[in-house]
Design an enzyme around this catalytic site. Sequence first.
Site, short mmCIF file in Angstrom:
data_model
loop_
_atom_site.label_atom_id
_atom_site.label_comp_id
_atom_site.label_asym_id
_atom_site.label_seq_id
_atom_site.Cartn_x
_atom_site.Cartn_y
_atom_site.Cartn_z
N LYS A 110 0.78 -1.34 0.08
CA LYS A 110 0.03 -0.05 -0.01
C LYS A 110 1.00 1.23 0.17
O LYS A 110 0.48 2.22 -0.42
CB LYS A 110 -0.74 0.08 1.45
CG LYS A 110 -2.07 -0.99 1.06
CD LYS A 110 -3.46 -0.43 1.45
CE LYS A 110 -4.49 -1.37 0.96
NZ LYS A 110 -4.50 -2.80 1.54
N GLU A 132 -9.91 7.13 2.97
CA GLU A 132 -11.13 6.35 3.94
C GLU A 132 -10.17 5.06 4.12
O GLU A 132 -9.06 4.83 3.49
CB GLU A 132 -12.09 5.86 2.80
CG GLU A 132 -11.82 4.76 1.63
CD GLU A 132 -10.63 5.13 0.63
OE1 GLU A 132 -10.31 6.55 0.58
OE2 GLU A 132 -9.85 4.06 0.18
N SER A 398 1.53 -9.55 -0.91
CA SER A 398 1.21 -8.43 -0.66
C SER A 398 1.51 -7.81 0.49
O SER A 398 1.56 -6.70 0.82
CB SER A 398 -0.22 -8.01 -1.38
OG SER A 398 -1.02 -8.92 -0.51
C1 LIG Z 1 -5.39 -3.82 1.15
C2 LIG Z 1 -4.60 -5.19 1.11
C3 LIG Z 1 -5.03 -6.17 -0.18
C4 LIG Z 1 -6.08 -5.77 -1.23
O1 LIG Z 1 -6.06 -4.57 -1.79
P1 LIG Z 1 -5.57 -4.34 -3.38
O2 LIG Z 1 -5.80 -3.00 -3.82
O3 LIG Z 1 -6.54 -5.54 -4.14
O4 LIG Z 1 -4.12 -4.72 -3.61
C5 LIG Z 1 -4.30 -7.18 -0.43
N1 LIG Z 1 -3.31 -7.52 0.46
C6 LIG Z 1 -2.84 -6.57 1.47
C7 LIG Z 1 -1.64 -7.21 2.32
C8 LIG Z 1 -3.54 -5.38 1.78
O5 LIG Z 1 -3.25 -4.60 2.85
#
Ligand SMILES: *Cc1c(COP(=O)(O)O)cnc(C)c1O
Length: 415
Positions: A110, A132, A398
């Site tokens: 993020k 948000e 992610s």
């Molecule tokens: C917020 C988040 C997501 C989902 O958001 P995307 O915009 O679809 O990437 C996925 N993995 C993690 C670790 C997150 O914090």
Amino acid sequence: MTSNQKLFSEKHTTSSSEKVIKHNIPNERGFYGNFGGAYIPEMLYPNVDELRSNYRQILESDTFRQDFGLLLRDYVGRPTPLFYARNLSKKAGAKIYLKREDLCHTGAHKLNNVVGQALMAQHLGKRRIIAETGAGQHGVATATVCALLRIPCTVFMGSKDMARQKPNVMRMQMLGAKVIAVESGSQSLKDATNEAIRHWINHPADTYYLIGSTIGPHPYPDLVARLQSVISKEIKVQLLREEGTENPTHVIACAGGGSNAAGAFFHFIGNGKTRLIGTEAAGEGVDTKLTAATINSGKAGIIHGCKTLLMQTADGQVVEAHSVSAGLDYPGIGPLHAHLHQTGLAEFIPVTDTEALEAAMMLSREEGIIPALETAHALAALEKMAFKPTDVIVISLSGRGDKDLQTYQQYFTKP
Ligand SMILES: *Cc1c(COP(=O)(O)O)cnc(C)c1O
């Protein structure tokens, strides 16, 4: 040309750049095929239009590129490693690499987007930032960068989410952000977004609205995808070094709003060599009411300013999404992903809560990495697909799982 200068270039180094240009970038009005656009109330038009008419120029400017590149390197911690997962590879019968976005500062991809958009706000002369947040990850990332850049920050969060995600509320407050509890509606992400937009309408001149995923009115989905595209840009360089090719056979990423998937896919879209696989949160299952599998169960409609696939009733009411993972329970999906699905350029497979929880345990035990619950949805795809020994698979890791320990503990100690 420095490596930084190539970051946003549409004429990327692949030979099939024609196709790449067509499918990862929207047209002038913000449409990827049938999806996208800017469906906004008139009051918001000046704000959105100001961003739309300036963002490309700012992204390409020397000062932006320099500042962004430096912060990505020294503050976010990029490039993140591309880790060859030996044990996982043996288990899956193919080569598996993990793109370690979990090692970014604040624990997820993020921050790539937030750093870029906060610089964008400065370039536009905005003095305040609003955001948000649902689970609080985007709110924490925004509060973090606003502290660094000394920008006053307000985060809107549903009161139910505030109670559920206390540690993230405390992080935001410690970082100096004002967290506003939203009491309306279901007191969660959708209502927090509505409240942020309402606030923005009332403070148009000095406020920048920092959106957390590849959603919202044009140009946000494109802006966020370009900022996150650093993920696939790095994968190309790193994979070339490891495997002698820039292009994996598969890229797998989870999709909530779609930003980490957009970033991991970006430079591979339409290359004719790489299968792009998104996983969406099916909750209790796509055929149940408790799901967030937007692509597999949604229909075309308009949500938060863009036309995309979304979960709705027969008469068009938005349905509440459900997932064990708070970062994936969004009833819509980015317009880029709706387009990739419609054109077959990417596939989206549903993963249930249980499958994701099991995948989180699997990665912890196989590789010593506890993933975020969102990320675990991407890992679960390995169980659902068959691979050849020559396949080279990159999974977007992610985020890290610290925030989900309580959920893991509850599930795995269940009698
Ligand atoms: C917020 C988040 C997501 C989902 O958001 P995307 O915009 O679809 O990437 C996925 N993995 C993690 C670790 C997150 O914090």
